[in-house]
Design a protein around this motif. Structure first.
Motif, PDB file in Angstrom:
ATOM      1  N   SER A 183       0.829  -1.200   0.000  1.00  0.00           N
ATOM      2  CA  SER A 183       0.000   0.000   0.000  1.00  0.00           C
ATOM      3  C   SER A 183       0.866   1.253   0.000  1.00  0.00           C
ATOM      4  O   SER A 183       2.072   1.196   0.269  1.00  0.00           O
ATOM      5  N   ILE A 184       0.243   2.389  -0.305  1.00  0.00           N
ATOM      6  CA  ILE A 184       0.947   3.666  -0.403  1.00  0.00           C
ATOM      7  C   ILE A 184       1.727   3.982   0.879  1.00  0.00           C
ATOM      8  O   ILE A 184       1.255   3.725   1.984  1.00  0.00           O
ATOM      9  N   ALA A 185       2.954   4.474   0.708  1.00  0.00           N
ATOM     10  CA  ALA A 185       3.821   4.906   1.818  1.00  0.00           C
ATOM     11  C   ALA A 185       4.263   3.769   2.737  1.00  0.00           C
ATOM     12  O   ALA A 185       4.557   3.985   3.906  1.00  0.00           O
ATOM     13  N   CYS A 186       4.324   2.551   2.184  1.00  0.00           N
ATOM     14  CA  CYS A 186       4.792   1.408   2.991  1.00  0.00           C
ATOM     15  C   CYS A 186       6.277   1.111   2.787  1.00  0.00           C
ATOM     16  O   CYS A 186       6.838   0.283   3.489  1.00  0.00           O
ATOM     17  N   GLY A 187       6.907   1.760   1.801  1.00  0.00           N
ATOM     18  CA  GLY A 187       8.350   1.606   1.648  1.00  0.00           C
ATOM     19  C   GLY A 187       8.814   0.787   0.465  1.00  0.00           C
ATOM     20  O   GLY A 187       9.915   0.228   0.491  1.00  0.00           O
ATOM     21  N   LYS A 188       7.998   0.710  -0.576  1.00  0.00           N
ATOM     22  CA  LYS A 188       8.422  -0.046  -1.769  1.00  0.00           C
ATOM     23  C   LYS A 188       9.698   0.537  -2.371  1.00  0.00           C
ATOM     24  O   LYS A 188      10.558  -0.193  -2.835  1.00  0.00           O
ATOM     25  N   SER A 189       9.803   1.860  -2.357  1.00  0.00           N
ATOM     26  CA  SER A 189      10.982   2.495  -2.966  1.00  0.00           C
ATOM     27  C   SER A 189      12.258   2.148  -2.208  1.00  0.00           C
ATOM     28  O   SER A 189      13.329   2.015  -2.807  1.00  0.00           O
ATOM     29  N   THR A 190      12.158   1.970  -0.906  1.00  0.00           N
ATOM     30  CA  THR A 190      13.325   1.555  -0.109  1.00  0.00           C
ATOM     31  C   THR A 190      13.832   0.197  -0.594  1.00  0.00           C
ATOM     32  O   THR A 190      15.038  -0.011  -0.773  1.00  0.00           O
ATOM     33  N   VAL A 191      12.894  -0.706  -0.836  1.00  0.00           N
ATOM     34  CA  VAL A 191      13.255  -2.053  -1.304  1.00  0.00           C
ATOM     35  C   VAL A 191      13.767  -2.024  -2.740  1.00  0.00           C
ATOM     36  O   VAL A 191      14.807  -2.616  -3.044  1.00  0.00           O
ATOM     37  N   THR A 192      13.070  -1.324  -3.623  1.00  0.00           N
ATOM     38  CA  THR A 192      13.482  -1.316  -5.037  1.00  0.00           C
ATOM     39  C   THR A 192      14.819  -0.610  -5.226  1.00  0.00           C
ATOM     40  O   THR A 192      15.647  -1.045  -6.032  1.00  0.00           O
ATOM     41  N   LEU A 243       5.826 -10.221  -3.788  1.00  0.00           N
ATOM     42  CA  LEU A 243       6.486  -9.715  -2.590  1.00  0.00           C
ATOM     43  C   LEU A 243       5.732  -8.473  -2.119  1.00  0.00           C
ATOM     44  O   LEU A 243       5.582  -7.509  -2.872  1.00  0.00           O
ATOM     45  N   VAL A 244       5.251  -8.496  -0.894  1.00  0.00           N
ATOM     46  CA  VAL A 244       4.543  -7.343  -0.334  1.00  0.00           C
ATOM     47  C   VAL A 244       5.432  -6.663   0.706  1.00  0.00           C
ATOM     48  O   VAL A 244       5.980  -7.312   1.598  1.00  0.00           O
ATOM     49  N   VAL A 245       5.591  -5.347   0.549  1.00  0.00           N
ATOM     50  CA  VAL A 245       6.298  -4.539   1.543  1.00  0.00           C
ATOM     51  C   VAL A 245       5.232  -4.022   2.509  1.00  0.00           C
ATOM     52  O   VAL A 245       4.308  -3.324   2.103  1.00  0.00           O
ATOM     53  N   TYR A 246       5.393  -4.369   3.771  1.00  0.00           N
ATOM     54  CA  TYR A 246       4.333  -4.138   4.758  1.00  0.00           C
ATOM     55  C   TYR A 246       4.757  -3.132   5.828  1.00  0.00           C
ATOM     56  O   TYR A 246       5.898  -3.160   6.316  1.00  0.00           O
ATOM     57  N   THR A 247       3.825  -2.241   6.164  1.00  0.00           N
ATOM     58  CA  THR A 247       3.977  -1.322   7.293  1.00  0.00           C
ATOM     59  C   THR A 247       2.627  -1.219   7.986  1.00  0.00           C
ATOM     60  O   THR A 247       1.592  -1.226   7.318  1.00  0.00           O
ATOM     61  N   ASP A 248       2.624  -1.105   9.303  1.00  0.00           N
ATOM     62  CA  ASP A 248       1.335  -0.981   9.982  1.00  0.00           C
ATOM     63  C   ASP A 248       0.691   0.365   9.648  1.00  0.00           C
ATOM     64  O   ASP A 248       1.364   1.325   9.260  1.00  0.00           O
ATOM     65  N   LYS A 249      -0.631   0.449   9.802  1.00  0.00           N
ATOM     66  CA  LYS A 249      -1.396   1.590   9.276  1.00  0.00           C
ATOM     67  C   LYS A 249      -1.007   2.923   9.911  1.00  0.00           C
ATOM     68  O   LYS A 249      -0.926   3.939   9.219  1.00  0.00           O
ATOM     69  N   LEU A 250      -0.758   2.956  11.218  1.00  0.00           N
ATOM     70  CA  LEU A 250      -0.407   4.215  11.871  1.00  0.00           C
ATOM     71  C   LEU A 250       0.899   4.788  11.315  1.00  0.00           C
ATOM     72  O   LEU A 250       1.017   5.987  11.052  1.00  0.00           O
ATOM     73  N   LYS A 251       1.869   3.909  11.112  1.00  0.00           N
ATOM     74  CA  LYS A 251       3.144   4.352  10.540  1.00  0.00           C
ATOM     75  C   LYS A 251       2.962   4.772   9.086  1.00  0.00           C
ATOM     76  O   LYS A 251       3.571   5.738   8.617  1.00  0.00           O
ATOM     77  N   GLN A 252       2.118   4.041   8.377  1.00  0.00           N
ATOM     78  CA  GLN A 252       1.812   4.355   6.978  1.00  0.00           C
ATOM     79  C   GLN A 252       1.203   5.761   6.858  1.00  0.00           C
ATOM     80  O   GLN A 252       1.608   6.561   6.000  1.00  0.00           O
ATOM     81  N   ILE A 253       0.236   6.063   7.723  1.00  0.00           N
ATOM     82  CA  ILE A 253      -0.414   7.377   7.714  1.00  0.00           C
ATOM     83  C   ILE A 253       0.606   8.473   8.002  1.00  0.00           C
ATOM     84  O   ILE A 253       0.664   9.499   7.312  1.00  0.00           O
ATOM     85  N   ASP A 254       1.433   8.251   9.006  1.00  0.00           N
ATOM     86  CA  ASP A 254       2.436   9.246   9.391  1.00  0.00           C
ATOM     87  C   ASP A 254       3.416   9.514   8.251  1.00  0.00           C
ATOM     88  O   ASP A 254       3.729  10.674   7.937  1.00  0.00           O
ATOM     89  N   ARG A 255       3.883   8.447   7.608  1.00  0.00           N
ATOM     90  CA  ARG A 255       4.826   8.603   6.498  1.00  0.00           C
ATOM     91  C   ARG A 255       4.197   9.340   5.324  1.00  0.00           C
ATOM     92  O   ARG A 255       4.830  10.193   4.697  1.00  0.00           O
ATOM     93  N   LEU A 256       2.944   9.014   5.030  1.00  0.00           N
ATOM     94  CA  LEU A 256       2.267   9.652   3.895  1.00  0.00           C
ATOM     95  C   LEU A 256       2.021  11.135   4.162  1.00  0.00           C
ATOM     96  O   LEU A 256       2.196  11.972   3.272  1.00  0.00           O
ATOM     97  N   MET A 257       1.626  11.475   5.387  1.00  0.00           N
ATOM     98  CA  MET A 257       1.409  12.885   5.736  1.00  0.00           C
ATOM     99  C   MET A 257       2.694  13.694   5.574  1.00  0.00           C
ATOM    100  O   MET A 257       2.682  14.795   5.001  1.00  0.00           O
ATOM    101  N   LYS A 258       3.806  13.126   6.043  1.00  0.00           N
ATOM    102  CA  LYS A 258       5.085  13.835   5.955  1.00  0.00           C
ATOM    103  C   LYS A 258       5.599  13.890   4.514  1.00  0.00           C
ATOM    104  O   LYS A 258       6.090  14.917   4.057  1.00  0.00           O
TER     105      LYS A 258
END
Length: 200
Positions: A8-17, A123-138
């Motif tokens: 999902s958005i802002a979970c860190g796919k770019s970090t992995v790729t 392959l799914v890059v996973y982050t919990d929702k609270l962290k996902q929201i925080d990353r997307l806002m920033k």
């Protein structure tokens, strides 16, 4: 062997790729393909007809303006996808046909666009929702409500995790994420060499 990377958005796919690229692996970027496709004259014509000239800046489509419309209107999002998705699939298939060894396909909307049949493994890059929201806002400099709206337009991280062959947990440090990728690469290379041909 084609490995689709999603999440999902802002979970860190770019970090992995970015780490995979650094290690010399080929990554097909579906977003880059989509960016190129909206430069096609026939696509510009369609978007101008469906969304008006308001989404254009100096004869070019503004992805920000277009995004603001489709993120808030499911019908318009479906219209946009109806022309873009077949073209994106066609370009991905072209690139896959030229691939050898292990190739990664970075595609955020893998399940939503029903592109999961293009990959041997997911392959799914996973982050919990609270962290996902925080990353997307920033990252996007948007409000909590705006972040929730964008996240809820996609399948949840929990749902995608259930559909995966492999999961990278990106709740921790970059070093921890990269270590998980290293372990995954060892396993994928074993599979490619025929030492283990069973999905799990």
């Amino acid at each position: 062997m084609i490995i689709a990377i999603t999440g999902s958005i802002a979970c860190g796919k770019s970090t992995v790729t970015n780490y995979l690229l650094k290690k010399g692996y080929k990554v097909i970027d579906a977003d880059k393909i989509a960016h190129d496709i909206i430069l096609y004259p026939e696509v510009k014509k369609y978007i101008k007809k469906e969304f008006s000239e308001e989404v254009f800046e100096k004869e070019e489509i503004s992805r920000v303006k277009l995004g603001n419309i489709v993120f808030n209107n499911k019908e318009k999002l479906n219209k946009l996808n109806s022309i873009l998705h077949p073209m994106i699939r066609k370009e991905i298939l072209k690139k896959i046909s030229k691939s050898e060894n292990i190739t990664f396909l970075d595609i955020p909307l893998l399940f939503e666009a029903k592109f999961d049949d293009l990959a041997d493994f997911i392959l799914v890059v996973y982050t919990d929702k609270l962290k996902q929201i925080d990353r997307l806002m920033k990252r996007n400099n948007i409000t909590y409500i705006e972040a929730i709206k964008r996240i809820d337009k996609q399948y949840s991280s929990e749902y995608k995790k259930k559909l995966a062959n492999f999961v990278i947990d990106n709740n921790g440090t970059r070093e921890n994420t990269e270590k998980q990728v290293d372990n995954l690469l060892v396993e994928l290379n074993k599979i490619r060499k025929g030492k283990n041909c069973v999905k799990h």
